[in-house]
Design a protein around this motif. Structure first.
Motif, PDB file in Angstrom:
ATOM      1  N   TYR A  96      -9.367 -25.762  -8.206  1.00  0.00           N
ATOM      2  CA  TYR A  96      -9.120 -25.351  -9.578  1.00  0.00           C
ATOM      3  C   TYR A  96      -9.603 -26.360 -10.626  1.00  0.00           C
ATOM      4  CZ  TYR A  96      -6.429 -21.648  -7.437  1.00  0.00           C
ATOM      5  OH  TYR A  96      -6.068 -20.554  -6.684  1.00  0.00           O
ATOM      6  N   ILE A  97      -9.298 -27.638 -10.442  1.00  0.00           N
ATOM      7  CA  ILE A  97      -9.732 -28.618 -11.443  1.00  0.00           C
ATOM      8  C   ILE A  97     -11.252 -28.789 -11.401  1.00  0.00           C
ATOM      9  CG2 ILE A  97      -9.499 -30.978 -12.287  1.00  0.00           C
ATOM     10  CD1 ILE A  97      -7.004 -29.227 -12.632  1.00  0.00           C
ATOM     11  N   TRP A  98     -11.791 -28.973 -10.173  1.00  0.00           N
ATOM     12  CA  TRP A  98     -13.245 -29.080 -10.057  1.00  0.00           C
ATOM     13  C   TRP A  98     -13.912 -27.717 -10.225  1.00  0.00           C
ATOM     14  CZ3 TRP A  98     -16.307 -32.979 -10.660  1.00  0.00           C
ATOM     15  CH2 TRP A  98     -15.869 -34.283 -10.356  1.00  0.00           C
ATOM     16  N   GLY A  99     -13.304 -26.685  -9.684  1.00  0.00           N
ATOM     17  CA  GLY A  99     -13.917 -25.365  -9.716  1.00  0.00           C
ATOM     18  C   GLY A  99     -13.969 -24.723 -11.093  1.00  0.00           C
ATOM     19  N   TYR A 100     -12.982 -25.035 -11.934  1.00  0.00           N
ATOM     20  CA  TYR A 100     -12.913 -24.352 -13.221  1.00  0.00           C
ATOM     21  C   TYR A 100     -13.011 -25.283 -14.435  1.00  0.00           C
ATOM     22  CZ  TYR A 100     -11.562 -20.227 -10.585  1.00  0.00           C
ATOM     23  OH  TYR A 100     -11.560 -19.164  -9.719  1.00  0.00           O
ATOM     24  N   LEU A 102     -13.660 -29.503 -14.296  1.00  0.00           N
ATOM     25  CA  LEU A 102     -14.581 -30.636 -14.180  1.00  0.00           C
ATOM     26  C   LEU A 102     -15.973 -30.219 -13.733  1.00  0.00           C
ATOM     27  CD1 LEU A 102     -12.308 -33.418 -12.595  1.00  0.00           C
ATOM     28  CD2 LEU A 102     -13.083 -33.207 -14.967  1.00  0.00           C
ATOM     29  N   GLY A 103     -16.042 -29.274 -12.814  1.00  0.00           N
ATOM     30  CA  GLY A 103     -17.354 -28.831 -12.331  1.00  0.00           C
ATOM     31  C   GLY A 103     -18.229 -28.317 -13.467  1.00  0.00           C
ATOM     32  N   LYS A 107     -21.483 -30.233 -15.545  1.00  0.00           N
ATOM     33  CA  LYS A 107     -22.737 -29.546 -15.259  1.00  0.00           C
ATOM     34  C   LYS A 107     -23.078 -29.506 -13.771  1.00  0.00           C
ATOM     35  CE  LYS A 107     -23.433 -29.007 -19.690  1.00  0.00           C
ATOM     36  NZ  LYS A 107     -23.232 -27.692 -20.334  1.00  0.00           N
ATOM     37  N   THR A 108     -22.053 -29.326 -12.943  1.00  0.00           N
ATOM     38  CA  THR A 108     -22.282 -29.123 -11.510  1.00  0.00           C
ATOM     39  C   THR A 108     -22.987 -27.785 -11.313  1.00  0.00           C
ATOM     40  OG1 THR A 108     -20.302 -30.396 -10.962  1.00  0.00           O
ATOM     41  CG2 THR A 108     -21.138 -28.918  -9.268  1.00  0.00           C
ATOM     42  N   ARG A 109     -23.884 -27.734 -10.338  1.00  0.00           N
ATOM     43  CA  ARG A 109     -24.637 -26.508 -10.087  1.00  0.00           C
ATOM     44  C   ARG A 109     -23.712 -25.305  -9.934  1.00  0.00           C
ATOM     45  NH1 ARG A 109     -28.492 -27.879  -5.176  1.00  0.00           N
ATOM     46  NH2 ARG A 109     -27.483 -25.950  -4.498  1.00  0.00           N
ATOM     47  N   SER A 110     -24.097 -24.175 -10.503  1.00  0.00           N
ATOM     48  CA  SER A 110     -23.229 -23.000 -10.537  1.00  0.00           C
ATOM     49  C   SER A 110     -22.869 -22.491  -9.141  1.00  0.00           C
ATOM     50  CB  SER A 110     -23.895 -21.885 -11.340  1.00  0.00           C
ATOM     51  OG  SER A 110     -25.152 -21.545 -10.782  1.00  0.00           O
ATOM     52  N   ASP A 111     -23.812 -22.595  -8.185  1.00  0.00           N
ATOM     53  CA  ASP A 111     -23.503 -22.124  -6.828  1.00  0.00           C
ATOM     54  C   ASP A 111     -22.454 -23.014  -6.173  1.00  0.00           C
ATOM     55  OD1 ASP A 111     -25.508 -24.166  -6.803  1.00  0.00           O
ATOM     56  OD2 ASP A 111     -26.008 -23.660  -4.732  1.00  0.00           O
TER      57      ASP A 111
END
Length: 308
Positions: A96-100, A102-103, A107-111
């Motif tokens: 949730y934190i990284w997925g929604y 911090l990611g 600018k973590t890759r969308s995939d």
């Protein structure tokens, strides 16, 4: 020998890049406990006899960490892991934190963000506990590739830890090659997990790396690398050199050049599944057998040459 192109803005000249080539060396698949030094010597001898490579003093032999870890039997069966409260925290943090938050923010890759949102709970909980038990909590807070503990190209429900005693192990390989072929190489051990640049510092989220790269800071290394990229103060530099030994010519090389060599070697290897999510899509499972692995092509050893 093929040259590999990069989007990474290394601070070395195109003229120097054009003088650097990499030749991947195919090996047999190693089963846990097999001797990686024997297999390296065997594979080099085969290529030398075929005339497809030459070995000269100062050439750099780059070795994949998985090749060494497999030889050391450095595996942990995640199916035996018993998740504790800290593993649950890291699971929800990653999902949730990284997925929604911090990611997307970093600018973590969308995939990859999508993979985090869809991560399976039972397997992830066990994996996070293995990370916590073997390298520590600050590594388990990283969304993936935590502490160099790898799930891909590993049989069954095992996870591969980083090699133990990396410098001593590379010394043994260097000495064996020198004795067998009478050549003074530089030997480098690498991990696909990245080194980043933040301002003037080189950092990694791995537990160890060569001198000049800040390690042992877990998820903070990853976050700083992402921030460096966003602020145009650095960013991703590719594969991480974990240990280096042998011919001292490497001591004249800048960190930029060493990182370029490490990433060149990593990206020149025979393509294979590098993500657990790719594995799931390809085989529709998170579990892979040794039979599947043995049928794949493997080139965990790469010879890098610098002309002139």
């Amino acid at each position: 020998m093929a040259k590999v192109n990069y989007k990474i803005n290394y601070e070395i000249s195109d003229e120097l890049k054009n003088k650097i080539t990499a030749k991947p060396i195919k090996t047999n698949y190693l089963y846990s406990g097999d001797d990686f030094i024997f297999e390296t010597l065997h594979s080099l001898r085969r290529e030398l006899n075929a005339g497809t490579i030459s070995l000269n003093d100062g050439d750099i032999l780059v070795v994949s960490e998985k090749f060494v870890s497999t030889s050391q039997g450095n595996f942990v069966d995640e199916n035996k892991s018993k998740p504790k409260l800290s593993a649950y925290f890291c699971y929800y943090w990653s999902k949730y934190i990284w997925g929604y938050i911090l990611g997307p923010l970093l600018k973590t890759r969308s995939d990859r963000v999508l993979n985090l949102r869809k991560m399976p709970k039972p397997e992830t909980l066990k994996h996070k506990q293995v990370v916590i038990d073997n390298v520590g909590f600050i590594y388990a807070l990283k969304p993936a590739s935590e502490g160099g503990i790898d799930l891909t190209n590993v049989p069954g429900t095992y996870a591969s830890l980083l090699p133990s005693k990396p410098k001593e192990t590379m010394d043994k390989l260097y000495n064996a090659i020198k004795k067998e072929f009478d050549v003074d190489l530089t030997v480098m051990l690498i991990d696909t997990d990245a080194t980043y640049k933040f301002y003037k510092w080189y950092i990694t989220a791995l537990p160890y790396a060569i001198d000049g790269i800040i390690a042992k800071i877990g998820v903070f290394g990853y976050i700083l690398g992402k921030i460096g990229n966003l602020l145009n103060m650095g960013g991703l530099y590719g594969a991480t050199p974990l240990a280096i030994t042998g011919n001292n010519v490497y001591k004249k090389y800048s960190m930029e050049l060493l990182l370029y060599i490490a990433n060149l070697a990593d990206t020149s290897q025979v393509p294979y599944t590098k993500s657990i999510h790719d594995l799931m899509k390809k085989y529709n499972t998170y579990t892979i057998t040794e039979k599947v692995l043995s049928d794949m092509e493997h080139s965990p050893v790469v010879i890098v040459k610098i002309e002139g």
